[in-house]
Motif scaffolding. Structure first.
Motif, mmCIF file in Angstrom:
data_model
loop_
_atom_site.group_PDB
_atom_site.id
_atom_site.type_symbol
_atom_site.label_atom_id
_atom_site.label_comp_id
_atom_site.label_asym_id
_atom_site.label_seq_id
_atom_site.Cartn_x
_atom_site.Cartn_y
_atom_site.Cartn_z
ATOM 1 N N ALA A 90 46.713 35.026 39.501
ATOM 2 C CA ALA A 90 46.493 34.580 40.875
ATOM 3 C C ALA A 90 47.205 35.483 41.874
ATOM 4 C CB ALA A 90 46.964 33.135 41.032
ATOM 5 N N VAL A 91 48.429 35.900 41.553
ATOM 6 C CA VAL A 91 49.183 36.761 42.464
ATOM 7 C C VAL A 91 48.514 38.128 42.579
ATOM 8 C CG1 VAL A 91 51.382 37.948 42.816
ATOM 9 C CG2 VAL A 91 51.358 35.568 42.074
ATOM 10 N N VAL A 92 48.060 38.663 41.450
ATOM 11 C CA VAL A 92 47.362 39.951 41.473
ATOM 12 C C VAL A 92 46.113 39.861 42.345
ATOM 13 C CG1 VAL A 92 46.122 41.640 40.071
ATOM 14 C CG2 VAL A 92 48.248 40.650 39.223
ATOM 15 N N LYS A 93 45.355 38.789 42.170
ATOM 16 C CA LYS A 93 44.139 38.617 42.965
ATOM 17 C C LYS A 93 44.456 38.500 44.452
ATOM 18 C CE LYS A 93 41.454 36.353 39.307
ATOM 19 N NZ LYS A 93 40.822 35.083 38.862
ATOM 20 N N GLU A 94 45.505 37.748 44.785
ATOM 21 C CA GLU A 94 45.875 37.582 46.189
ATOM 22 C C GLU A 94 46.304 38.912 46.800
ATOM 23 O OE1 GLU A 94 45.719 35.036 48.324
ATOM 24 O OE2 GLU A 94 44.623 33.931 46.793
ATOM 25 N N ALA A 95 47.051 39.711 46.037
ATOM 26 C CA ALA A 95 47.485 41.011 46.544
ATOM 27 C C ALA A 95 46.293 41.931 46.783
ATOM 28 C CB ALA A 95 48.470 41.651 45.567
ATOM 29 N N MET A 96 45.337 41.919 45.861
ATOM 30 C CA MET A 96 44.140 42.747 46.029
ATOM 31 C C MET A 96 43.314 42.252 47.215
ATOM 32 S SD MET A 96 44.364 45.032 43.610
ATOM 33 C CE MET A 96 42.731 45.705 43.285
ATOM 34 N N ARG A 97 43.237 40.935 47.355
ATOM 35 C CA ARG A 97 42.485 40.367 48.471
ATOM 36 C C ARG A 97 43.146 40.710 49.806
ATOM 37 N NH1 ARG A 97 42.492 35.294 46.885
ATOM 38 N NH2 ARG A 97 40.647 35.578 45.591
ATOM 39 N N ALA A 98 44.476 40.820 49.802
ATOM 40 C CA ALA A 98 45.199 41.142 51.034
ATOM 41 C C ALA A 98 45.085 42.614 51.407
ATOM 42 C CB ALA A 98 46.668 40.761 50.892
ATOM 43 N N GLY A 99 44.566 43.444 50.491
ATOM 44 C CA GLY A 99 44.342 44.836 50.848
ATOM 45 C C GLY A 99 44.922 45.867 49.916
ATOM 46 N N ALA A 100 45.600 45.442 48.839
ATOM 47 C CA ALA A 100 46.183 46.414 47.912
ATOM 48 C C ALA A 100 45.088 47.163 47.162
ATOM 49 C CB ALA A 100 47.103 45.708 46.923
#
Length: 423
Positions: A90-100
């Motif tokens: 979930a954290v990885v997905k959120e970081a990618m969604r935020a622009g990483a």
């Protein structure tokens, strides 16, 4: 000839920033700005226009993800690399969604960082940039304020044998496996706490060890990590001392320091409070977003819970967050729901049925909520966890470790991790 790229480092931890600075000496990057999260990071990004931004994503996550999202908006052509100690899809997905553009496991491996940098042609390059320009690095002197703390749930019982510790452990495991969040369970009974026994853990350090550190020095993320033991469910446990020789008193102020720091490092902190209604328990209830008052349906437990509810009723701040949970509920009982509500003076927030599967799971050191199959108690505990944490439980819940993606280091969780020194 390799072009040196302008880079920015966003990390609220000075120790973590120092490690990254050392690592980046081996990469074709030149740090032109350093900052914590928030507006300072945005201002430096606009002023320095780095080609690469390396952003730490740690709990609580809101400020880190907001900063990452803002940097993406301000630096649309830059490469954003997030790094995190979270073992969570979930954290990885959120970081990618935020622009990483990519996510690395912390502590970052230099080879993996170089591979990620080589995987994309970097833009906003500056061919004239040389390492001799280090004097121009802009260091943020006002690191962003502390991030909002995670949620704290206290599980309290006034009479032994009602299964409060079992509920605490299962709530922690349910939230961790269902949401992928970082969850810490703390055993506040410094002498007779049994979370370690329930989860079949052999911790080297205890809450008392961490409290001692907090009395003499500033706690940091690394010290907390060394003091905890990670269960195979993905939950970190801060346990009580298991040997009488290690028993030491903990003051309410020491406990407050540890809880408040832990809540800044974790998304959820579950406190398993002792039965004594003393300063320690009062602190745990005061800091909690929600307190679960656990009772069984036998007459003495209900009446004991009623006395506690009456005492807490004199403190509006505490009483507002207290909820009654009835555990080990059987079809045939002396006291019915209506009488329990009337006696305690609280509505029944949740009822956990008596279930042999709970006993079987505890014998193997496994939370019943992570066992294969959907026992009646597991379903009730999942529903309670979902209500507390604000999510709808899924029909099937795979262990958090099985849902991890983007975890480059290959490290595996361990049921117990032996460590020689806390600091």
């Amino acid at each position: 000839m390799t072009t040196i790229q302008r880079a920015m480092l966003v990390d609220s931890s000075p120790d973590s920033r120092a490690r990254m600075q050392h690592l980046l000496t081996k990469a074709p990057l030149f740090i032109v700005a350093e900052s914590g999260y928030g507006q300072r990071a945005t201002a430096l990004a606009v002023a320095k226009r780095p080609a690469v931004a390396l952003v730490s994503v740690e709990a609580p996550l809101e400020r880190a993800l907001n900063t990452l999202n803002t940097l993406r908006a301000e630096l649309p052509e830059a490469m954003l690399i997030a790094y995190t100690s979270h073992r969570s899809a979930a954290v990885v997905k959120e970081a990618m969604r935020a622009g990483a553009d990519g996510v690395l496991a912390a502590p970052v491996d230099g080879t993996e960082l170089l591979a990620m940098l080589a995987g994309r042609e970097l833009r906003l390059t500056d061919p004239d940039l040389t390492p001799e320009l280090t004097s121009t690095v802009d260091h943020a002197t006002d690191v962003a304020p502390a991030t909002p703390r995670g949620k704290i749930f206290t599980v309290y019982h006034v009479k032994g044998g009602v299964g409060a510790s079992t509920i605490a452990a299962n709530l922690a495991a349910a939230i961790a496996t269902q949401t992928g969040s970082r969850v810490l369970a703390m055993d506040l009974d410094s002498r007779f706490g049994d979370l370690a026994t329930l989860m079949d853990l052999e911790p080297e350090f205890s809450l008392a060890d961490l409290a001692d550190v907090g009395r003499t020095a500033d706690l940091d993320r690394e010290i907390l990590a060394r003091a905890t033991t990670t269960h195979e469910s993905g939950v970190d446990f801060l346990c009580a001392a298991r040997r009488p020789a290690d028993w030491r008193p903990i003051s309410a102020q020491q406990l407050r320091v540890v809880i408040e720091f832990a809540a800044r490092m974790y998304d959820y902190v579950i406190l398993d409070a002792p039965s004594a209604l003393d300063d320690m328990t009062a602190t745990a209830i005061e800091l909690a977003d929600r307190t679960l008052l656990v009772s069984s349906f036998d007459r003495t437990s209900v009446y004991a819970a009623a006395r506690v509810a009456e005492m807490l009723g004199h403190s509006p701040a505490s009483a507002a967050g207290v909820r009654l949970v009835l555990n080990q509920v059987q079809e045939e009982r002396v006291i019915d729901d209506a009488r329990a509500r009337e006696s305690v003076g609280l509505e029944i927030y949740a009822s956990i049925p008596f279930d042999p599967a709970v006993i079987e799971a505890s014998q193997s050191g496994t939370p019943v909520v992570t066992n294969t199959g959907r026992s009646s108690a597991a379903l009730a505990l999942h529903a309670l966890a979902g209500d507390l944490a604000g999510y709808v439980p899924q029909a099937e819940s795979a262990p958090a470790w099985d849902r991890v993606i983007g975890w480059a280091s290959g490290r595996e969780p361990v049921k117990t991790q032996r460590r020689r020194a806390l600091i």
